[in-house]
Design an enzyme around this catalytic site. Structure first.
Site, PDB file in Angstrom:
ATOM      1  N   SER A 156      33.772  28.082  32.587  1.00  0.00           N
ATOM      2  CA  SER A 156      33.608  27.615  33.964  1.00  0.00           C
ATOM      3  C   SER A 156      33.100  26.180  34.033  1.00  0.00           C
ATOM      4  CB  SER A 156      32.674  28.554  34.733  1.00  0.00           C
ATOM      5  OG  SER A 156      33.286  29.798  34.955  1.00  0.00           O
ATOM      6  N   LYS A 178      26.934  40.798  39.764  1.00  0.00           N
ATOM      7  CA  LYS A 178      27.811  40.673  40.936  1.00  0.00           C
ATOM      8  C   LYS A 178      27.427  41.601  42.096  1.00  0.00           C
ATOM      9  CE  LYS A 178      31.885  38.904  38.566  1.00  0.00           C
ATOM     10  NZ  LYS A 178      33.343  39.004  38.402  1.00  0.00           N
ATOM     11  N   GLU A 191      32.248  38.880  55.175  1.00  0.00           N
ATOM     12  CA  GLU A 191      32.799  40.200  55.500  1.00  0.00           C
ATOM     13  C   GLU A 191      33.656  40.779  54.378  1.00  0.00           C
ATOM     14  OE1 GLU A 191      34.847  40.363  59.197  1.00  0.00           O
ATOM     15  OE2 GLU A 191      33.127  39.703  60.383  1.00  0.00           O
ATOM     16  N   ALA A 205      33.460  43.330  39.321  1.00  0.00           N
ATOM     17  CA  ALA A 205      34.862  42.898  39.283  1.00  0.00           C
ATOM     18  C   ALA A 205      35.792  44.061  39.601  1.00  0.00           C
ATOM     19  CB  ALA A 205      35.200  42.313  37.916  1.00  0.00           C
ATOM     20  N   ARG A 221      32.573  55.093  31.900  1.00  0.00           N
ATOM     21  CA  ARG A 221      31.703  55.881  31.023  1.00  0.00           C
ATOM     22  C   ARG A 221      30.945  56.932  31.822  1.00  0.00           C
ATOM     23  NH1 ARG A 221      28.143  51.571  27.876  1.00  0.00           N
ATOM     24  NH2 ARG A 221      28.119  50.745  30.011  1.00  0.00           N
TER      25      ARG A 221
END
Length: 278
Positions: free
Chosen positions: A17, A66, A78, A131, A152
């Site tokens: 990144s 995240k 939203e 993700a 898992r």
């Protein structure tokens, strides 16, 4: 002071990144610098306070933060709220606002690899993290024939499948592995196989059918152990470069108001990885 942008997560030493965002800033003659910050779970709240204190204009959020980042922000967009995860934060008048560019970035990279509409395809999603949430919700909007989630801990997967109106199951990794021939697309969204643990894979592809497309959102290494196994079986593959570039470009535009050159971003990533994208 020049604008500062960044990335928080753990691990981040492997991340490209900084390379692509700093190159994009330079390419567009924009001031600023992008830096990666390793943040442990227990330090997340303090890290966000530090971002505020330093006046950082925007930052990306990667595993494992995240979902947990959301309670530390002033507002959630939203679409990110619906996805249940944030991968991009922008400083606005009201404070730090969370967005999610993961789902759109993945779908943009997936569609060129398909020979049929998603509505005709059965999909297995591996993982139940941030993700995975974004990708699941984005794919669900495309109404696939079937959208199962393996994890898992199947209980976490169940929280996903209950939100889908169509056919969906929550599976253990062992159950998914045994029933792999049922899927047209397998999408790996966990950190299993990421540098430095490059020999790891979440499951075996022994039962995958010949026409299966195997996707892994990891981009370092370019070919994970899972993708190597897929190629050895003659299966189609899709690495994480396209999603990585797609979500990064959307985040960059959110922060700066400028659209970066995605081909230049991709060339930087592939040059660093020393290979060609799947």
């Amino acid at each position: 002071m020049k604008p500062i942008y960044g990335l928080i997560g753990n691990p981040v030493a492997h991340s490209m990144s900084p390379d692509i965002h700093n190159a994009a800033l330079k390419d567009l003659s924009l001031e600023g610098h992008y830096h990666a910050f390793r943040v442990e779970n227990e330090d997340l709240e303090d890290a966000v306070k530090g971002m505020r204190a330093l006046g950082i204009q925007g930052f990306n959020v990667t595993v494992p933060h995240k979902v947990s980042i959301m309670k530390h922000l002033d507002r959630i967009d939203e679409s990110a709220e619906a996805l249940g995860a944030v991968n991009t934060v922008r400083r606005e008048k009201e404070g730090l606002v969370g967005y999610n560019t993961d789902g759109a970035g993945f779908l943009k990279s997936l569609k060129p690899s398909l020979d049929r509409p998603l509505s005709e395809l059965s999909i297995l999603l591996i993982g139940a993290g941030g993700a995975a949430r974004a990708i699941f919700t984005t794919l669900a909007a495309e109404t696939p024939k079937r959208l199962d989630v393996a994890n898992r801990t199947p209980e976490k997967a169940l929280a996903f499948t209950q939100r889908f109106d169509g056919e969906a199951r929550a599976l253990s990794l062992q159950e998914a592995e045994a029933d792999l021939s049922a899927y047209d697309i397998v999408i790996q969204t966990t950190s299993v196989g990421m540098h430095p643990n490059v020999e790891a894979a979440p499951l075996s592809l022994a039962n995958a059918k010949e026409t299966c497309l195997v996707c892994d959102i990891i981009y370092n290494p370019l070919k994970t152990a899972l993708l190597h196994e897929a190629e050895a079986k003659g299966l189609k593959t899709l690495d994480g470069v396209g999603m990585f570039i797609g979500q990064a470009a959307l985040a960059f535009e959110l922060w700066t108001g400028h659209e970066p050159n995605m081909e230049k971003m991709k060339s930087i990533v592939l040059q660093q990885l020393g290979g060609k994208s799947c």
